[in-house]
Design a protein around this motif. Sequence first.
Motif, PDB file in Angstrom:
ATOM      1  N   LEU A 149      -7.967   0.165  -5.559  1.00  0.00           N
ATOM      2  CA  LEU A 149      -6.644  -0.448  -5.709  1.00  0.00           C
ATOM      3  C   LEU A 149      -5.974  -0.611  -4.351  1.00  0.00           C
ATOM      4  O   LEU A 149      -5.367  -1.644  -4.057  1.00  0.00           O
ATOM      5  CB  LEU A 149      -5.774   0.406  -6.638  1.00  0.00           C
ATOM      6  CG  LEU A 149      -6.250   0.504  -8.085  1.00  0.00           C
ATOM      7  CD1 LEU A 149      -5.329   1.434  -8.887  1.00  0.00           C
ATOM      8  CD2 LEU A 149      -6.306  -0.872  -8.744  1.00  0.00           C
ATOM      9  N   THR A 204      -4.891  -4.102  -2.501  1.00  0.00           N
ATOM     10  CA  THR A 204      -3.518  -4.344  -2.065  1.00  0.00           C
ATOM     11  C   THR A 204      -3.455  -4.738  -0.592  1.00  0.00           C
ATOM     12  O   THR A 204      -2.886  -5.782  -0.231  1.00  0.00           O
ATOM     13  CB  THR A 204      -2.666  -3.087  -2.297  1.00  0.00           C
ATOM     14  OG1 THR A 204      -2.706  -2.752  -3.693  1.00  0.00           O
ATOM     15  CG2 THR A 204      -1.225  -3.306  -1.869  1.00  0.00           C
ATOM     16  N   TYR A 205      -4.058  -3.917   0.274  1.00  0.00           N
ATOM     17  CA  TYR A 205      -3.938  -4.181   1.713  1.00  0.00           C
ATOM     18  C   TYR A 205      -4.718  -5.431   2.127  1.00  0.00           C
ATOM     19  O   TYR A 205      -4.272  -6.195   2.990  1.00  0.00           O
ATOM     20  CB  TYR A 205      -4.369  -2.950   2.516  1.00  0.00           C
ATOM     21  CG  TYR A 205      -3.341  -1.849   2.460  1.00  0.00           C
ATOM     22  CD1 TYR A 205      -2.171  -1.935   3.214  1.00  0.00           C
ATOM     23  CD2 TYR A 205      -3.507  -0.735   1.634  1.00  0.00           C
ATOM     24  CE1 TYR A 205      -1.204  -0.942   3.151  1.00  0.00           C
ATOM     25  CE2 TYR A 205      -2.545   0.262   1.562  1.00  0.00           C
ATOM     26  CZ  TYR A 205      -1.393   0.154   2.323  1.00  0.00           C
ATOM     27  OH  TYR A 205      -0.428   1.122   2.262  1.00  0.00           O
ATOM     28  N   MET A 246      -6.949  -2.019 -13.162  1.00  0.00           N
ATOM     29  CA  MET A 246      -7.965  -3.069 -13.226  1.00  0.00           C
ATOM     30  C   MET A 246      -9.011  -2.733 -14.283  1.00  0.00           C
ATOM     31  O   MET A 246      -9.245  -1.570 -14.578  1.00  0.00           O
ATOM     32  CB  MET A 246      -8.661  -3.194 -11.867  1.00  0.00           C
ATOM     33  CG  MET A 246      -7.782  -3.811 -10.798  1.00  0.00           C
ATOM     34  SD  MET A 246      -8.780  -4.322  -9.372  1.00  0.00           S
ATOM     35  CE  MET A 246      -7.596  -5.346  -8.502  1.00  0.00           C
ATOM     36  N   LEU A 254     -11.029 -10.541  -5.956  1.00  0.00           N
ATOM     37  CA  LEU A 254     -10.138  -9.471  -6.407  1.00  0.00           C
ATOM     38  C   LEU A 254      -9.414  -9.891  -7.678  1.00  0.00           C
ATOM     39  O   LEU A 254      -9.250  -9.085  -8.620  1.00  0.00           O
ATOM     40  CB  LEU A 254      -9.141  -9.113  -5.301  1.00  0.00           C
ATOM     41  CG  LEU A 254      -9.771  -8.597  -3.999  1.00  0.00           C
ATOM     42  CD1 LEU A 254      -8.697  -8.398  -2.931  1.00  0.00           C
ATOM     43  CD2 LEU A 254     -10.528  -7.281  -4.227  1.00  0.00           C
ATOM     44  N   VAL A 270      -3.056 -10.206  -8.280  1.00  0.00           N
ATOM     45  CA  VAL A 270      -3.723  -9.022  -7.713  1.00  0.00           C
ATOM     46  C   VAL A 270      -2.680  -7.967  -7.351  1.00  0.00           C
ATOM     47  O   VAL A 270      -2.827  -6.786  -7.677  1.00  0.00           O
ATOM     48  CB  VAL A 270      -4.578  -9.388  -6.473  1.00  0.00           C
ATOM     49  CG1 VAL A 270      -5.103  -8.131  -5.790  1.00  0.00           C
ATOM     50  CG2 VAL A 270      -5.741 -10.293  -6.869  1.00  0.00           C
ATOM     51  N   LEU A 271      -1.591  -8.411  -6.709  1.00  0.00           N
ATOM     52  CA  LEU A 271      -0.591  -7.441  -6.241  1.00  0.00           C
ATOM     53  C   LEU A 271       0.159  -6.788  -7.400  1.00  0.00           C
ATOM     54  O   LEU A 271       0.413  -5.580  -7.377  1.00  0.00           O
ATOM     55  CB  LEU A 271       0.388  -8.116  -5.274  1.00  0.00           C
ATOM     56  CG  LEU A 271      -0.213  -8.459  -3.903  1.00  0.00           C
ATOM     57  CD1 LEU A 271       0.840  -9.111  -3.017  1.00  0.00           C
ATOM     58  CD2 LEU A 271      -0.782  -7.223  -3.210  1.00  0.00           C
ATOM     59  N   THR A 288      -1.006  -6.319 -10.362  1.00  0.00           N
ATOM     60  CA  THR A 288      -1.950  -5.531 -11.159  1.00  0.00           C
ATOM     61  C   THR A 288      -2.416  -4.285 -10.420  1.00  0.00           C
ATOM     62  O   THR A 288      -2.569  -3.214 -11.015  1.00  0.00           O
ATOM     63  CB  THR A 288      -3.193  -6.382 -11.516  1.00  0.00           C
ATOM     64  OG1 THR A 288      -2.773  -7.641 -12.030  1.00  0.00           O
ATOM     65  CG2 THR A 288      -4.065  -5.668 -12.546  1.00  0.00           C
ATOM     66  N   ALA A 289      -2.655  -4.422  -9.118  1.00  0.00           N
ATOM     67  CA  ALA A 289      -3.355  -3.368  -8.376  1.00  0.00           C
ATOM     68  C   ALA A 289      -2.477  -2.645  -7.372  1.00  0.00           C
ATOM     69  O   ALA A 289      -2.967  -1.741  -6.691  1.00  0.00           O
ATOM     70  CB  ALA A 289      -4.555  -3.979  -7.641  1.00  0.00           C
ATOM     71  N   LEU A 290      -1.205  -3.023  -7.271  1.00  0.00           N
ATOM     72  CA  LEU A 290      -0.401  -2.535  -6.151  1.00  0.00           C
ATOM     73  C   LEU A 290      -0.512  -1.023  -5.935  1.00  0.00           C
ATOM     74  O   LEU A 290      -0.219  -0.225  -6.827  1.00  0.00           O
ATOM     75  CB  LEU A 290       1.074  -2.911  -6.346  1.00  0.00           C
ATOM     76  CG  LEU A 290       1.939  -2.730  -5.086  1.00  0.00           C
ATOM     77  CD1 LEU A 290       1.512  -3.695  -4.000  1.00  0.00           C
ATOM     78  CD2 LEU A 290       3.411  -2.934  -5.400  1.00  0.00           C
ATOM     79  N   TYR A 291      -0.965  -0.654  -4.749  1.00  0.00           N
ATOM     80  CA  TYR A 291      -1.105   0.758  -4.380  1.00  0.00           C
ATOM     81  C   TYR A 291      -0.908   0.829  -2.878  1.00  0.00           C
ATOM     82  O   TYR A 291      -1.818   0.512  -2.124  1.00  0.00           O
ATOM     83  CB  TYR A 291      -2.489   1.283  -4.767  1.00  0.00           C
ATOM     84  CG  TYR A 291      -2.619   2.781  -4.647  1.00  0.00           C
ATOM     85  CD1 TYR A 291      -2.554   3.592  -5.772  1.00  0.00           C
ATOM     86  CD2 TYR A 291      -2.810   3.365  -3.400  1.00  0.00           C
ATOM     87  CE1 TYR A 291      -2.661   4.971  -5.656  1.00  0.00           C
ATOM     88  CE2 TYR A 291      -2.912   4.740  -3.278  1.00  0.00           C
ATOM     89  CZ  TYR A 291      -2.842   5.530  -4.402  1.00  0.00           C
ATOM     90  OH  TYR A 291      -2.939   6.899  -4.289  1.00  0.00           O
ATOM     91  N   LEU A 292       0.281   1.218  -2.463  1.00  0.00           N
ATOM     92  CA  LEU A 292       0.581   1.198  -1.024  1.00  0.00           C
ATOM     93  C   LEU A 292       0.441   2.577  -0.390  1.00  0.00           C
ATOM     94  O   LEU A 292       0.407   3.575  -1.078  1.00  0.00           O
ATOM     95  CB  LEU A 292       1.982   0.651  -0.791  1.00  0.00           C
ATOM     96  CG  LEU A 292       2.110  -0.868  -1.008  1.00  0.00           C
ATOM     97  CD1 LEU A 292       3.567  -1.276  -1.067  1.00  0.00           C
ATOM     98  CD2 LEU A 292       1.410  -1.629   0.110  1.00  0.00           C
TER      99      LEU A 292
END
Lengths: 155, 155, 155
Positions: B14, B18-19, C1, C92, C148-149, C151-155
Amino acid sequence: MAELTHMIDSEVFLAFSTYATIVVLKMMLMSPMTGYFRLTKKAFANQEDTSLASSTEDKKKMVRVDPDVERVRRCHQNDLENIIPFVVIGLLYTLTGPDLSTALLHFRVFVVSRLFHTVAYVLPLPQPSRAVAFLTGLVITISMAYRVLITALYL
Amino acid sequence: MAELTHMIDSEVFLAFSTYATIVVLKMMLMSPMTGYFRLTKKAFANQEDTSLASSTEDKKKMVRVDPDVERVRRCHQNDLENIIPFVVIGLLYTLTGPDLSTALLHFRVFVVSRLFHTVAYVLPLPQPSRAVAFLTGLVITISMAYRVLITALYL
Amino acid sequence: MAELTHMIDSEVFLAFSTYATIVVLKMMLMSPMTGYFRLTKKAFANQEDTSLASSTEDKKKMVRVDPDVERVRRCHQNDLENIIPFVVIGLLYTLTGPDLSTALLHFRVFVVSRLFHTVAYVLPLPQPSRAVAFLTGLVITISMAYRVLITALYL
């Protein structure tokens, strides 16, 4: 296409990871090579970069185009145009579950052809050395694309 | 390599998604930025594009090279040469099952270094600002490539 | 995901593989097209390449810039700047498990817009033909990046 759970630990996937990483690293080394030629030839693209080479010489004259720098840059550009498609199509090809020996043949011939392409471009070697290296890589990528399309075709 | 079934829902995957998406979007924004400079500087690459800027002025003079446009284009080119390798090698790195904290460190430092690289190139900031940003990104990608090669090596 | 085991055999993944391969092959065809124009226009980038065109003519004059060659090269460069991001973000996006019909709409509109972009650039067609084709592709890629952002956002 084969189930990826089985593919991801397969020898084909390991081989793809290895050869893709090697050929992308080769491509990335063109940046330091360009930097080396820019410093030794004192030929920069930006005014602010001239301070990296010298603090005393006439800096305006150092923003200039040098034939050897341009040669390395064209080689780098040709890598971008050919190695990135190889990686993208090679990944999809790997997921179609090809024979290990066939896959290795594709990966090895491509990587060797691109290493030779760089030598032929930078030295340079007489043509058709570079043309043959370029066409070999192109044929390998098209061959992998053909297998992806006949295996996965969904329009 | 770890089984992808477990990897694909992992936090590392994930984070990579994101990145990678953020830094590719940043790269794509260079195209509109080039377009903006071409329109405001009235410096186009194609004769037919001059009609986008003006219908009355001398259009032949608008097919020209402008230093500010070229600066943005060199920044875009440097992105292509560095961000695409990060994405390719970063995906393979993610599949090797690295620690979350180590992976996040790689992804975050890379993205910050490339954001700073763009600022340093476009303003421009004095060197070695841009050189440090470029080298930081290069080292991150080489570090990920090293892990891919020691984990997956299959020649 | 979604779990990739299910995704990899899904119709969305097959469709992505098909359209990504087609549009990358289209991009790669710009290289032979550049070669064709270089040979017919006798305009080469390297001294050693002139031997590919003729053995008798003045070879120094054949290392030159030709407007038609440069047009094809700019089209190729625009492909690199747009098709590679589509492939990266599209992969992705595919792994986020979108509806088949929505995914097909994205893939088909993108591929058609890039085929039209090439025609509009090489002929060339009057603007804003090429600008519309470029912007259409950009919007498609940004739309996939958005999914993608979220659904998967992980910062």
